[in-house]
Scaffold this active site. Structure first.
Site, short mmCIF file in Angstrom:
data_model
loop_
_atom_site.label_atom_id
_atom_site.label_comp_id
_atom_site.label_asym_id
_atom_site.label_seq_id
_atom_site.Cartn_x
_atom_site.Cartn_y
_atom_site.Cartn_z
N LYS A 19 5.22 4.26 4.82
CA LYS A 19 5.72 3.15 3.75
C LYS A 19 6.19 3.73 2.64
CE LYS A 19 5.76 -0.70 6.66
NZ LYS A 19 6.76 -1.18 7.28
N TYR A 41 0.81 -1.18 -0.03
CA TYR A 41 0.06 -0.03 0.19
C TYR A 41 0.87 1.35 -0.09
CZ TYR A 41 0.06 -0.82 5.10
OH TYR A 41 0.44 -1.21 6.20
P1 NAP Z 1 5.11 -7.31 14.12
O1 NAP Z 1 4.95 -8.61 14.35
O2 NAP Z 1 4.03 -6.33 14.59
O3 NAP Z 1 6.57 -6.80 14.51
C1 NAP Z 1 6.78 -5.50 14.73
C2 NAP Z 1 8.18 -5.65 15.52
O4 NAP Z 1 8.49 -4.21 15.53
C3 NAP Z 1 8.22 -6.01 16.74
O5 NAP Z 1 9.19 -6.89 16.79
C4 NAP Z 1 8.43 -4.76 17.62
O6 NAP Z 1 9.37 -5.23 18.83
C5 NAP Z 1 9.23 -3.86 16.58
N1 NAP Z 1 9.07 -2.65 17.02
C6 NAP Z 1 7.84 -1.91 16.81
N2 NAP Z 1 8.11 -0.47 17.35
C7 NAP Z 1 9.35 -0.37 17.75
C8 NAP Z 1 10.05 0.57 18.18
N3 NAP Z 1 9.90 1.71 18.49
N4 NAP Z 1 11.59 0.36 18.35
C9 NAP Z 1 11.96 -0.91 18.10
N5 NAP Z 1 11.50 -1.98 17.61
C10 NAP Z 1 10.09 -1.75 17.35
O7 NAP Z 1 5.05 -7.25 12.36
P2 NAP Z 1 5.43 -8.16 11.04
O8 NAP Z 1 3.77 -8.60 10.78
O9 NAP Z 1 6.34 -9.18 11.64
O10 NAP Z 1 5.78 -7.13 10.14
C11 NAP Z 1 7.22 -7.10 9.85
C12 NAP Z 1 7.38 -5.86 8.91
O11 NAP Z 1 6.67 -6.31 7.59
C13 NAP Z 1 6.95 -4.48 9.21
O12 NAP Z 1 7.51 -3.61 8.59
C14 NAP Z 1 5.38 -4.54 8.34
O13 NAP Z 1 4.93 -3.25 8.16
C15 NAP Z 1 5.80 -5.29 7.24
N6 NAP Z 1 4.57 -6.10 6.61
C16 NAP Z 1 3.99 -7.07 7.21
C17 NAP Z 1 2.87 -7.74 6.57
C18 NAP Z 1 2.20 -8.93 7.10
O14 NAP Z 1 1.24 -9.47 6.48
N7 NAP Z 1 2.66 -9.36 8.31
C19 NAP Z 1 2.40 -7.25 5.39
C20 NAP Z 1 2.99 -5.97 4.79
C21 NAP Z 1 4.26 -5.38 5.35
P3 NAP Z 1 9.07 -4.78 20.24
O15 NAP Z 1 7.43 -4.51 20.54
O16 NAP Z 1 9.84 -5.69 21.24
O17 NAP Z 1 10.01 -3.13 20.09
#
Ligand code: NAP
Length: 276
Positions: A163, A148
């Site tokens: 993003k 997106y």
């Molecule tokens: P997630 O499980 O919510 O993981 C987010 C991570 O970011 C957590 O490990 C969190 O760790 C860390 N984080 C958040 N705020 C932070 C901060 N201020 N400082 C340091 N670390 C921080 O997300 P995910 O689904 O694995 O997504 C990973 C990436 O892929 C992201 O960039 C997301 O936008 C992208 N994405 C995911 C999907 C999907 O289908 N899952 C789709 C499109 C894009 P702590 O809480 O320990 O800080």
């Protein structure tokens, strides 16, 4: 796909490497010989990330940092250098997100998402580049985006805007830093459910998974390790001439739009008001 020693002797830092897709990426780097630094805030995520990388026989350490704070990032890089050695690959994966109609997003909520996604990516990248340049060493940055970034989308005005900034930043930094041997690329995942996402986005049951799969041209959701495979390729020497590019990994989902679309559902019906 890649030789098992592709990242041998290299320190790879993954922000948000203790959960979901960041953890899957960290594991694939570990499988290819990297020493992995997991950067995030919460101790339970540190333990999970380190344990997952160690389970494939690699070394990992966790470092507590809030990537919204440039001084804390500098401290974390100092700590990584002291314990593991200089970082050679940085994966900017950490993000925050909560789907909500734009007019309901508070200034605090807007800033939380954009500070983590866009500012955090910039702060980590510049800290990394300054250190590579001072040492006269090459480096690789991979920014995790989302499809997106190009289309926008209902309920994601904050995250999509951030993003989009990350995709654009990928291009600017690739040009600026190419002369010093630093490559900068992006990777935009489609739908990759995993155990760390909120319950409503998971595909825990066969019916839930089948219903998600029917929405994707490739007929299935992404597997987190597939994102790790793409991430390791983009950061490997086999992509040595590739910089400034954001690769979409989504089973062709973001291109499926036709002139005749399914019935339109207003954003407020897709994301009802939150209890808090
Ligand atoms: P997630 O499980 O919510 O993981 C987010 C991570 O970011 C957590 O490990 C969190 O760790 C860390 N984080 C958040 N705020 C932070 C901060 N201020 N400082 C340091 N670390 C921080 O997300 P995910 O689904 O694995 O997504 C990973 C990436 O892929 C992201 O960039 C997301 O936008 C992208 N994405 C995911 C999907 C999907 O289908 N899952 C789709 C499109 C894009 P702590 O809480 O320990 O800080």
């Amino acid at each position: 796909m890649l030789p098992r020693d592709t990242f041998a002797g290299q320190v790879v830092a993954v922000t948000g490497g203790g959960t979901g897709l960041g953890k899957a990426i960290a594991v694939e780097f570990g499988r290819l010989g990297a020493t992995v630094a997991v950067l995030s805030r919460k101790p339970e995520h540190h333990q999970a990330g380190v344990a997952a990388v160690e389970a494939v026989g690699a070394t990992a350490r966790a470092f507590g940092v809030d990537i919204r704070d440039p001084d804390a990032i500098a401290d974390a890089f100092d700590a990584i250098e002291g314990q593991l050695g200089p970082v050679r690959v940085l994966v900017n994966n950490a993000a925050g997100n909560f789907p909500q109609p734009a007019e309901d997003i508070s200034p605090r909520g807007w800033r939380a998402v954009t500070d983590i996604v866009l500012d955090g990516t910039f702060f980590c990248s510049t800290e990394f580049a300054r250190r590579c340049q001072a040492a006269g060493q090459p480096g690789v940055i991979l920014n995790i985006a989302a499809t997106y970034a190009w289309t926008g989308g209902p309920g994601t005005s904050h995250s999509a805007a951030a993003k989009a900034g990350v995709v654009n930043l990928t291009q600017s930094l690739a040009v600026e830093w190419a002369p010093t041997g630093i490559r900068v690329n992006g990777l935009a995942p489609g739908l990759f459910p995993h155990e760390d996402v909120p319950v409503q986005m998971r595909a825990d049951t066969p019916e839930g998974l089948a219903s998600l799969a029917r929405t994707i041209p490739a007929g299935r959701v992404g597997q987190p390790h597939e994102l790790g495979w793409a991430a390791t390729y983009l950061c490997s020497p086999y992509a040595a001439y590739l910089s400034g590019h954001t690769l979409v990994l989504d089973g062709a989902n973001w291109l499926r739009r036709g002139l005749r679309m399914p019935d339109f559902v207003p954003v407020r019906e897709q994301f009802p008001p939150r209890a808090d």
